[in-house]
Design a protein around this motif. Sequence first.
Motif: not given
Length: 92
Positions: A51-54, A78-80
């Motif tokens: 899982i990455q930022k955004g 930083g994930a949604i």
Amino acid sequence: MNNTVRLLEEAFYRFSLLPAINDCDSNEYTNYLQLSADVDAMHGALVKLGIQKGDRVILCGKNSTEWICSYIALLLHGAIAIPIPESGIGAT
């Protein structure tokens, strides 16, 4: 770093031994120190999953300490988070 993240990290530090969450099912309290450790563990799992930022991540389940930890970990990562109520599963 946004204000929400800064405030959460400050709360973990300042209120470490105070209750942060009361799990209504078990009537057990989680203090800020344990919450911080649980969020860190969940953050590690997010990294392992790639899982990455955004990234958008669906978060579905009943209200629980684990749900809160997952939500905070996604926020700090930083994930949604896209919360879907447990009652909404399979509903049309």
